[in-house]
Write a protein that holds these residues in place. Structure first.
Motif, PDB file in Angstrom:
ATOM      1  N   ALA A   1       0.864  -1.174   0.000  1.00 14.55           N
ATOM      2  CA  ALA A   1       0.000   0.000   0.000  1.00 14.55           C
ATOM      3  C   ALA A   1       0.902   1.226   0.000  1.00 14.55           C
ATOM      4  CB  ALA A   1      -0.908   0.000   1.221  1.00 14.55           C
ATOM      5  N   GLU A   2       0.400   2.317  -0.534  1.00 17.96           N
ATOM      6  CA  GLU A   2       1.192   3.545  -0.608  1.00 17.96           C
ATOM      7  C   GLU A   2       0.626   4.598   0.320  1.00 17.96           C
ATOM      8  OE1 GLU A   2       1.913   6.819  -4.009  1.00 17.96           O
ATOM      9  OE2 GLU A   2       2.700   4.828  -4.509  1.00 17.96           O
ATOM     10  N   GLY A   3       1.520   5.205   1.140  1.00 17.50           N
ATOM     11  CA  GLY A   3       1.097   6.245   2.057  1.00 17.50           C
ATOM     12  C   GLY A   3       0.969   7.588   1.369  1.00 17.50           C
ATOM     13  N   SER A   4       0.465   8.586   2.112  1.00 22.71           N
ATOM     14  CA  SER A   4       0.283   9.923   1.554  1.00 22.71           C
ATOM     15  C   SER A   4       1.614  10.579   1.192  1.00 22.71           C
ATOM     16  CB  SER A   4      -0.462  10.809   2.558  1.00 22.71           C
ATOM     17  OG  SER A   4       0.240  10.865   3.797  1.00 22.71           O
ATOM     18  N   ASP A   5       2.709  10.098   1.826  1.00 25.61           N
ATOM     19  CA  ASP A   5       4.035  10.651   1.529  1.00 25.61           C
ATOM     20  C   ASP A   5       4.715   9.925   0.373  1.00 25.61           C
ATOM     21  OD1 ASP A   5       4.483   8.249   2.749  1.00 25.61           O
ATOM     22  OD2 ASP A   5       5.819   9.008   4.306  1.00 25.61           O
ATOM     23  N   GLY A   6       4.009   8.965  -0.231  1.00 21.91           N
ATOM     24  CA  GLY A   6       4.568   8.249  -1.373  1.00 21.91           C
ATOM     25  C   GLY A   6       5.331   6.996  -1.008  1.00 21.91           C
ATOM     26  N   ARG A   7       5.553   6.759   0.285  1.00 20.03           N
ATOM     27  CA  ARG A   7       6.286   5.556   0.688  1.00 20.03           C
ATOM     28  C   ARG A   7       5.374   4.338   0.640  1.00 20.03           C
ATOM     29  NH1 ARG A   7       9.274   6.230   6.285  1.00 20.03           N
ATOM     30  NH2 ARG A   7       7.237   7.043   6.850  1.00 20.03           N
ATOM     31  N   GLU A   8       6.002   3.195   0.315  1.00 13.29           N
ATOM     32  CA  GLU A   8       5.251   1.942   0.259  1.00 13.29           C
ATOM     33  C   GLU A   8       5.357   1.190   1.583  1.00 13.29           C
ATOM     34  OE1 GLU A   8       4.832   0.267  -4.247  1.00 13.29           O
ATOM     35  OE2 GLU A   8       6.528  -0.415  -3.068  1.00 13.29           O
ATOM     36  N   LEU A   9       4.278   0.524   1.940  1.00 12.17           N
ATOM     37  CA  LEU A   9       4.274  -0.363   3.094  1.00 12.17           C
ATOM     38  C   LEU A   9       3.922  -1.753   2.598  1.00 12.17           C
ATOM     39  CD1 LEU A   9       4.326  -0.887   6.183  1.00 12.17           C
ATOM     40  CD2 LEU A   9       1.868  -0.406   6.186  1.00 12.17           C
ATOM     41  N   VAL A  10       4.786  -2.728   2.885  1.00 16.83           N
ATOM     42  CA  VAL A  10       4.522  -4.106   2.490  1.00 16.83           C
ATOM     43  C   VAL A  10       3.519  -4.711   3.464  1.00 16.83           C
ATOM     44  CG1 VAL A  10       5.491  -6.393   2.128  1.00 16.83           C
ATOM     45  CG2 VAL A  10       6.798  -4.386   1.439  1.00 16.83           C
ATOM     46  N   ILE A  11       2.348  -5.036   2.976  1.00 13.96           N
ATOM     47  CA  ILE A  11       1.302  -5.621   3.821  1.00 13.96           C
ATOM     48  C   ILE A  11       1.572  -7.102   4.054  1.00 13.96           C
ATOM     49  CG2 ILE A  11      -1.166  -6.060   4.036  1.00 13.96           C
ATOM     50  CD1 ILE A  11      -0.350  -3.110   4.193  1.00 13.96           C
ATOM     51  N   SER A  12       2.031  -7.785   3.023  1.00 12.64           N
ATOM     52  CA  SER A  12       2.327  -9.211   3.192  1.00 12.64           C
ATOM     53  C   SER A  12       3.255  -9.697   2.088  1.00 12.64           C
ATOM     54  CB  SER A  12       1.039 -10.052   3.194  1.00 12.64           C
ATOM     55  OG  SER A  12       0.389  -9.961   1.945  1.00 12.64           O
ATOM     56  N   ILE A  13       4.013 -10.732   2.426  1.00 13.76           N
ATOM     57  CA  ILE A  13       4.808 -11.465   1.449  1.00 13.76           C
ATOM     58  C   ILE A  13       4.125 -12.814   1.276  1.00 13.76           C
ATOM     59  CG2 ILE A  13       7.024 -12.576   0.986  1.00 13.76           C
ATOM     60  CD1 ILE A  13       8.354 -10.350   2.563  1.00 13.76           C
ATOM     61  N   MET A  14       3.803 -13.155   0.041  1.00 15.41           N
ATOM     62  CA  MET A  14       3.024 -14.361  -0.231  1.00 15.41           C
ATOM     63  C   MET A  14       3.857 -15.356  -1.028  1.00 15.41           C
ATOM     64  SD  MET A  14      -0.337 -12.153  -1.268  1.00 15.41           S
ATOM     65  CE  MET A  14       0.738 -11.043  -2.182  1.00 15.41           C
ATOM     66  N   GLU A  15       3.709 -16.633  -0.690  1.00 18.52           N
ATOM     67  CA  GLU A  15       4.507 -17.652  -1.355  1.00 18.52           C
ATOM     68  C   GLU A  15       3.619 -18.796  -1.821  1.00 18.52           C
ATOM     69  OE1 GLU A  15       5.930 -19.803   2.800  1.00 18.52           O
ATOM     70  OE2 GLU A  15       7.402 -18.977   1.427  1.00 18.52           O
ATOM     71  N   ARG A  16       4.255 -19.862  -2.252  1.00 20.95           N
ATOM     72  CA  ARG A  16       3.554 -20.995  -2.871  1.00 20.95           C
ATOM     73  C   ARG A  16       2.347 -21.448  -2.038  1.00 20.95           C
ATOM     74  NH1 ARG A  16       3.253 -26.403  -2.846  1.00 20.95           N
ATOM     75  NH2 ARG A  16       3.064 -27.454  -4.851  1.00 20.95           N
ATOM     76  N   GLY A  17       1.214 -21.617  -2.719  1.00 19.93           N
ATOM     77  CA  GLY A  17       0.006 -22.096  -2.068  1.00 19.93           C
ATOM     78  C   GLY A  17      -0.929 -20.995  -1.604  1.00 19.93           C
ATOM     79  N   GLU A  18      -0.437 -19.753  -1.532  1.00 20.51           N
ATOM     80  CA  GLU A  18      -1.291 -18.665  -1.054  1.00 20.51           C
ATOM     81  C   GLU A  18      -2.154 -18.112  -2.182  1.00 20.51           C
ATOM     82  OE1 GLU A  18      -0.204 -15.990   2.106  1.00 20.51           O
ATOM     83  OE2 GLU A  18       1.872 -16.681   1.960  1.00 20.51           O
ATOM     84  N   VAL A  19      -3.295 -17.573  -1.778  1.00 20.21           N
ATOM     85  CA  VAL A  19      -4.270 -17.031  -2.720  1.00 20.21           C
ATOM     86  C   VAL A  19      -4.139 -15.511  -2.769  1.00 20.21           C
ATOM     87  CG1 VAL A  19      -6.736 -16.828  -3.242  1.00 20.21           C
ATOM     88  CG2 VAL A  19      -5.837 -18.943  -2.243  1.00 20.21           C
ATOM     89  N   ILE A  20      -4.285 -14.949  -3.962  1.00 25.62           N
ATOM     90  CA  ILE A  20      -4.221 -13.500  -4.158  1.00 25.62           C
ATOM     91  C   ILE A  20      -5.504 -13.046  -4.837  1.00 25.62           C
ATOM     92  CG2 ILE A  20      -2.969 -11.594  -5.245  1.00 25.62           C
ATOM     93  CD1 ILE A  20      -0.502 -13.396  -5.318  1.00 25.62           C
ATOM     94  N   GLY A  21      -6.116 -11.996  -4.302  1.00 22.50           N
ATOM     95  CA  GLY A  21      -7.308 -11.431  -4.927  1.00 22.50           C
ATOM     96  C   GLY A  21      -8.608 -11.966  -4.384  1.00 22.50           C
ATOM     97  N   GLU A  22      -8.575 -12.601  -3.214  1.00 25.08           N
ATOM     98  CA  GLU A  22      -9.799 -13.209  -2.695  1.00 25.08           C
ATOM     99  C   GLU A  22     -10.799 -12.165  -2.202  1.00 25.08           C
ATOM    100  OE1 GLU A  22      -7.055 -13.025   0.875  1.00 25.08           O
ATOM    101  OE2 GLU A  22      -6.927 -13.212  -1.284  1.00 25.08           O
ATOM    102  N   ILE A  23     -10.319 -10.971  -1.804  1.00 28.72           N
ATOM    103  CA  ILE A  23     -11.255  -9.943  -1.339  1.00 28.72           C
ATOM    104  C   ILE A  23     -12.138  -9.485  -2.497  1.00 28.72           C
ATOM    105  CG2 ILE A  23     -11.456  -7.615  -0.402  1.00 28.72           C
ATOM    106  CD1 ILE A  23      -8.918  -8.108   1.173  1.00 28.72           C
ATOM    107  N   ALA A  24     -11.513  -9.150  -3.631  1.00 32.95           N
ATOM    108  CA  ALA A  24     -12.281  -8.729  -4.802  1.00 32.95           C
ATOM    109  C   ALA A  24     -13.169  -9.857  -5.319  1.00 32.95           C
ATOM    110  CB  ALA A  24     -11.336  -8.253  -5.908  1.00 32.95           C
ATOM    111  N   LEU A  25     -12.749 -11.101  -5.079  1.00 26.15           N
ATOM    112  CA  LEU A  25     -13.569 -12.242  -5.507  1.00 26.15           C
ATOM    113  C   LEU A  25     -14.933 -12.201  -4.832  1.00 26.15           C
ATOM    114  CD1 LEU A  25     -13.792 -15.152  -6.835  1.00 26.15           C
ATOM    115  CD2 LEU A  25     -13.105 -15.994  -4.590  1.00 26.15           C
TER     116      LEU A  25
END
Length: 244
Positions: A74-98
């Motif tokens: 995610a990107e803050g108002s100052d332009g810096r990025e914050l890593v919310i999670s590191i995902m690896e084999r077996g993990e699902v991406i995009g389930e919220i939008a699903l």
């Protein structure tokens, strides 16, 4: 020549089937159910640092990691990025939008060369109606994601940068730790910038703290960027400290 090509294609299908069957949310599917999933699935490959999707993109697909690692930021108002999670084999991406059909809430990029299983949202929703056990596993994955974000918020409010970095290094060691001659090596390479993104700090702050801990013998910081934790007890003590 044609026979050889057909053999290669057959091996690719078998390989894909075996990899999908080994993914936790799909590993209880019967052969017929697995065949139904493969009928609606495609694969996609990403190079290191390649973008999967941007915040605000349409959530029209769901992804499962077959190989590699990716990060959600995610990107803050100052332009810096914050890593919310590191995902690896077996993990699902995009389930919220699903589930809610809304646009992507985070930016996701590959940390290393990766291979993903890709299914379009309408096809996967129909699949979940037929096999609700997969939906239950997806909800469990979503709950873990929410807990992870909640922990990040708590850390940002109640912990100083030193404590956040110590806690995150211990977490990375638990997830990716490899026994080394003088401690526990973190088996995933992250740049100082990426470590900063994980804790909401600048690269300079991370650099200064790692150098200090290396001088104190708490960790070894190799020229290749590899971190080996020499004193987990020391990091655990630091992780318990805060500004409050």
């Amino acid at each position: 020549m044609l026979a050889a090509r057909e053999t290669d294609l057959a091996h690719l299908v078998i390989d894909k089937r075996a990899m999908v069957a080994s993914i936790p949310i799909f590993n209880e599917l019967e052969d017929e159910e697995l065949d139904g999933l493969l009928d609606i699935a495609m694969t996609r490959s990403l190079e290191a640092d390649e973008l999967l999707f941007e915040r605000g993109d349409d959530g029209i697909q769901i992804f499962t990691i077959m190989e590699g690692r990716l990060k959600a930021t995610a990107e803050g108002s100052d332009g810096r990025e914050l890593v919310i999670s590191i995902m690896e084999r077996g993990e699902v991406i995009g389930e919220i939008a699903l589930f809610d059909g809304e646009r992507r809430s985070l930016r996701v990029t590959a940390i290393e060369p990766s291979r993903l299983l890709v299914i379009h949202r309408p096809d996967f929703l129909r699949f979940l109606e037929r096999y609700p056990s997969v939906a239950i596993k997806l909800l469990s994955a979503l709950a873990r994601r929410v807990r992870r974000v909640t922990s990040l918020v708590e850390d940002a409010v109640f912990m100083n940068v030193t404590s956040r970095l110590a806690k995150r290094l211990l977490s990375l060691a638990r997830l990716y730790g490899e026994p080394a001659e003088r401690g526990m090596r973190i088996g995933i390479k992250l740049s100082q910038r990426e470590l900063g993104e994980l804790i909401g700090a600048t690269r300079e702050t991370v650099n200064k703290q790692l150098r200090s801990w290396a001088e104190e013998g708490i960790l070894d910081w190799g020229e290749d960027g590899q971190i080996t934790i020499l004193s987990p007890e020391g990091l655990e003590t630091l992780a318990m400290l805060s500004n409050l």
